[in-house]
Design an enzyme around this catalytic site. Structure first.
Site, short mmCIF file in Angstrom:
data_model
loop_
_atom_site.label_atom_id
_atom_site.label_comp_id
_atom_site.label_asym_id
_atom_site.label_seq_id
_atom_site.Cartn_x
_atom_site.Cartn_y
_atom_site.Cartn_z
N TYR A 132 0.87 -1.18 0.00
CA TYR A 132 0.00 0.00 0.00
C TYR A 132 0.90 1.22 0.00
O TYR A 132 1.57 1.50 0.98
CB TYR A 132 -0.92 -0.07 1.23
CG TYR A 132 -1.92 1.05 1.42
CD1 TYR A 132 -2.03 2.12 0.55
CD2 TYR A 132 -2.79 1.02 2.51
CE1 TYR A 132 -2.96 3.13 0.76
CE2 TYR A 132 -3.72 2.02 2.74
CZ TYR A 132 -3.80 3.07 1.85
OH TYR A 132 -4.72 4.07 2.07
N LYS A 160 -1.69 -1.51 -3.77
CA LYS A 160 -2.63 -0.40 -3.89
C LYS A 160 -1.81 0.87 -4.08
O LYS A 160 -1.01 1.23 -3.22
CB LYS A 160 -3.51 -0.25 -2.65
CG LYS A 160 -4.49 0.92 -2.80
CD LYS A 160 -5.11 1.38 -1.50
CE LYS A 160 -5.99 2.61 -1.79
NZ LYS A 160 -6.47 3.26 -0.56
#
Length: 293
Positions: A132, A160
Site C-alpha cells: 500500500y 494499492k
C-alpha cells in the site's frame, strides 16, 4: 478477469469518540448492496487513530457483517514491523480476503528496509498481502523496482497505488504485466477507468463512501464492455471528486459528505478538522447538485 471495486470504508464514531460498530456495519451493508467490496482500517477509516484492539474488533465486525458476500481487505500497516506483524496475524486468524500493508510512516525507510518489512509480514501469514503506497501521507515510497522484487514473493499478491502520479501507476502496471499473479489496484478516483483499461485489477476508493452507486456502476459497465456508460460514470465520479476535494483534506471531506447523508457515521477522532457550518453548507450544495442529498 472481472475487475473489482473496493471502498476504503469509513470507521463510524459515537459523540464520545468511541467506535460505533453498529453504524459501521450499516455502512458495510450499504456498500455490499451497491455491489462494492470492502477495505477497512485504511486512510479513510481513520486507521492511525484506532487502537490495536479496535482494529481487531472492527475487522471481526466487518467480516461478520459481510458474511462472505464480498471480499474484505484490511490494512495492518504501522510504523514498526513488530506491530504490523501482530496485527497481520490477528487478521489472518479472522479470515479476511487480503491484508494490506501501508508503508511505515514517521520512520524513514530505505528500499531494502521496505523489502524486509513487507517480506517479514508476508512470510508470517497465509492470507495474501497487498503493498500500500501513499507517499504523501507516509513520506515513504515503494519504488517500482522494489515492487518488482516484492512481486516475486509467493504471498505478496499486489499493490494499492494511492500516490496519484500516473507515471508511477504505469510502472506498477508494467510489473503486473511481467509478474503473473501480481495485481494493481488504483487509489486515485479520477484514474479508475484509465487504470482498468491499462491492466489494473480494480480500484480501492475513498470517494465511494459518499457515492457508492456511481463507483459500482462504473465497474459494472466496464465489466460488460459498455465503455460509453463507464466513461459517463467516471466523468461524474471525477467531477464530484474535484468539487468536493476543493474544499479541504480529502478523507475529511469524504467523511463529512457522508455525515451529511447519514449522521450516524459521526465525526473523526480529534485532532481532525472540526465541523464547520459554512463548509457543511458548501458540501451540502455539492451533494444536492449530484443528487446525493
Amino acid at each position: 478477469m472481472t475487475k473489482q471495486a473496493f471502498v476504503a470504508l469509513v470507521t463510524c464514531f459515537n459523540e464520545d469518540e468511541t467506535v460505533n460498530y453498529q453504524a459501521t456495519r450499516a455502512q458495510v451493508r450499504r456498500q455490499v448492496e451497491a455491489g462494492n467490496n470492502i477495505m477497512c482500517a485504511g486512510t479513510n477509516g481513520d486507521f492511525s487513530a484506532l487502537t490495536f484492539e479496535e482494529k481487531v474488533r472492527l475487522t471481526e465486525e466487518v467480516v461478520d457483517e459481510v458474511g462472505g458476500r464480498v471480499r474484505v481487505i484490511v490494512n495492518a500497516g504501522m510504523p514498526a514491523t513488530f506491530e504490523t506483524l501482530k496485527l497481520a496475524r490477528e487478521f489472518d486468524r479472522i479470515g479476511v480476503t487480503g491484508i494490506a500493508v501501508i508503508t511505515p510512516f514517521f520512520i524513514a525507510c530505505t528500499q531494502d528496509g521496505l523489502i524486509r518489512h513487507f517480506s517479514t509480514v508476508a512470510d508470517a501469514v497465509t492470507t495474501p498481502v497487498y503493498l500500500y503506497d501513499i507517499p504523501a501521507r507516509t513520506q515513504n515510497h515503494i519504488e517500482p523496482e522494489t515492487a518488482r522484487t516484492l512481486a516475486g514473493h509467493g504471498n505478496i499478491a499486489g499493490i494499492k497505488d494511492s500516490g496519484g502520479a500516473r507515471e508511477t501507476l504505469e510502472a506498477y502496471l508494467q510489473v503486473a504485466k511481467e509478474v503473473d499473479g501480481f495485481e494493481v489496484y488504483s487509489g486515485p478516483d479520477h484514474l479508475v477507468l484509465w487504470a482498468l483499461q491499462n491492466g489494473a485489477a480494480g480500484c480501492i476508493s475513498g470517494l465511494g463512501n459518499a457515492m457508492p452507486q456511481v463507483l459500482a456502476d462504473l465497474l459494472k459497465a466496464y465489466n460488460v464492455g459498455d465503455i460509453a456508460q463507464a466513461e459517463k460514470q467516471q466523468a461524474t465520479f471525477a467531477a464530484f471528486r474535484t468539487d468536493l476535494y476543493a474544499l479541504g483534506f480529502a478523507p475529511a471531506m469524504v467523511k463529512r459528505a457522508l455525515y451529511l447523508q447519514d449522521s450516524s457515521v459521526g465525526a473523526s477522532r480529534q485532532p481532525a478538522l472540526l465541523p464547520n457550518a459554512e463548509q457543511d453548507e458548501k458540501i451540502a450544495g455539492i451533494l444536492r447538485r449530484y443528487g446525493l442529498l
